[in-house]
Design a protein around this motif. Structure first.
Motif, mmCIF file in Angstrom:
data_model
loop_
_atom_site.group_PDB
_atom_site.id
_atom_site.type_symbol
_atom_site.label_atom_id
_atom_site.label_comp_id
_atom_site.label_asym_id
_atom_site.label_seq_id
_atom_site.Cartn_x
_atom_site.Cartn_y
_atom_site.Cartn_z
ATOM 1 N N ALA A 150 -74.693 -60.125 95.764
ATOM 2 C CA ALA A 150 -73.922 -60.454 94.855
ATOM 3 C C ALA A 150 -74.168 -60.389 93.395
ATOM 4 O O ALA A 150 -73.293 -60.261 92.582
ATOM 5 C CB ALA A 150 -73.580 -62.262 95.037
ATOM 6 N N GLN A 151 -75.542 -60.174 92.946
ATOM 7 C CA GLN A 151 -75.966 -59.894 91.625
ATOM 8 C C GLN A 151 -75.729 -58.453 91.364
ATOM 9 O O GLN A 151 -75.771 -58.009 90.226
ATOM 10 C CB GLN A 151 -77.586 -60.076 91.741
ATOM 11 N N ALA A 152 -75.516 -57.539 92.294
ATOM 12 C CA ALA A 152 -75.182 -56.160 91.951
ATOM 13 C C ALA A 152 -73.765 -55.831 91.605
ATOM 14 O O ALA A 152 -73.684 -54.738 91.121
ATOM 15 C CB ALA A 152 -75.637 -55.256 93.067
ATOM 16 N N ALA A 153 -72.936 -56.771 91.706
ATOM 17 C CA ALA A 153 -71.491 -56.564 91.556
ATOM 18 C C ALA A 153 -70.787 -57.855 90.932
ATOM 19 O O ALA A 153 -71.317 -59.066 91.362
ATOM 20 C CB ALA A 153 -70.684 -56.080 92.687
ATOM 21 N N ILE A 154 -70.201 -57.619 89.835
ATOM 22 C CA ILE A 154 -69.535 -58.478 89.025
ATOM 23 C C ILE A 154 -67.859 -58.554 89.382
ATOM 24 O O ILE A 154 -67.420 -57.474 89.131
ATOM 25 C CB ILE A 154 -69.717 -58.415 87.481
ATOM 26 N N ASP A 155 -67.466 -59.417 90.032
ATOM 27 C CA ASP A 155 -66.098 -59.396 90.727
ATOM 28 C C ASP A 155 -65.141 -60.043 89.594
ATOM 29 O O ASP A 155 -65.175 -61.068 89.078
ATOM 30 C CB ASP A 155 -66.109 -60.513 91.728
ATOM 31 N N LYS A 156 -64.399 -58.879 89.047
ATOM 32 C CA LYS A 156 -63.333 -59.256 88.092
ATOM 33 C C LYS A 156 -61.921 -59.292 88.594
ATOM 34 O O LYS A 156 -60.837 -59.301 87.874
ATOM 35 C CB LYS A 156 -63.600 -58.222 87.009
ATOM 36 N N THR A 157 -61.713 -59.830 89.757
ATOM 37 C CA THR A 157 -60.261 -59.702 90.460
ATOM 38 C C THR A 157 -59.722 -60.938 89.902
ATOM 39 O O THR A 157 -60.072 -62.087 90.078
ATOM 40 C CB THR A 157 -60.644 -59.595 91.964
ATOM 41 N N PRO A 158 -58.479 -60.752 89.571
ATOM 42 C CA PRO A 158 -57.682 -61.680 89.136
ATOM 43 C C PRO A 158 -57.388 -62.667 90.452
ATOM 44 O O PRO A 158 -57.460 -62.204 91.401
ATOM 45 C CB PRO A 158 -56.431 -61.291 88.553
ATOM 46 N N PRO A 159 -57.059 -64.141 90.197
ATOM 47 C CA PRO A 159 -56.789 -64.981 91.334
ATOM 48 C C PRO A 159 -55.468 -64.361 92.176
ATOM 49 O O PRO A 159 -54.498 -63.817 91.376
ATOM 50 C CB PRO A 159 -56.605 -66.372 90.834
#
Length: 123
Positions: free
Chosen positions: A80-89
């Motif tokens: 989880a620390q290796a990727a920042i989730d920027k997906t809109p809801p």
């Protein structure tokens, strides 16, 4: 996290748990479901910190920013620390059109049924 500057995109997607197996990640890259900084990529394309990865899963795009390089599958907290989730809801259920399900073998809809279907869809 490894101290590498880049990793294969299929291995990275598998390591951060976007896909269950590396072969699924490779197949998604080959099918064109993975984009790196807006461009379609091959499975061996290197991914670096700061890159934007768009993955099409189940009809929706998932937008991830690379914040760490992983080549091996690790525990979920580290992944989880290796990727920042920027997906809109996702859109609310009222905005998603209803799926009209017809009985198998019912044939083409009549003119009246077609009008009813269009009315349900909001046309």
């Amino acid at each position: 996290m490894d101290q590498q500057s880049s990793a294969r995109i299929d291995a990275w997607l598998w390591a951060v748990r976007v896909y269950k197996t590396r072969s699924l990640a490779t197949a998604a890259c080959r099918a064109g479901h993975v984009r790196l900084n807006g461009e379609r990529v091959k499975p061996a394309q290197p991914v670096r910190i700061g890159d934007e990865v768009r993955v099409r899963i189940e009809g929706f795009d998932r937008i991830l920013e690379v914040s760490g390089i992983l080549v091996k599958r690790v525990g979920a907290p580290v992944a989880a620390q290796a990727a920042i989730d920027k997906t809109p809801p996702p859109p609310p259920p009222t905005e998603v059109p209803l799926q009209i399900v017809r009985d198998r073998g019912a044939g083409r809809p009549t003119k009246r049924e077609r009008r009813d279907i269009e009315r349900l869809r909001g046309h």
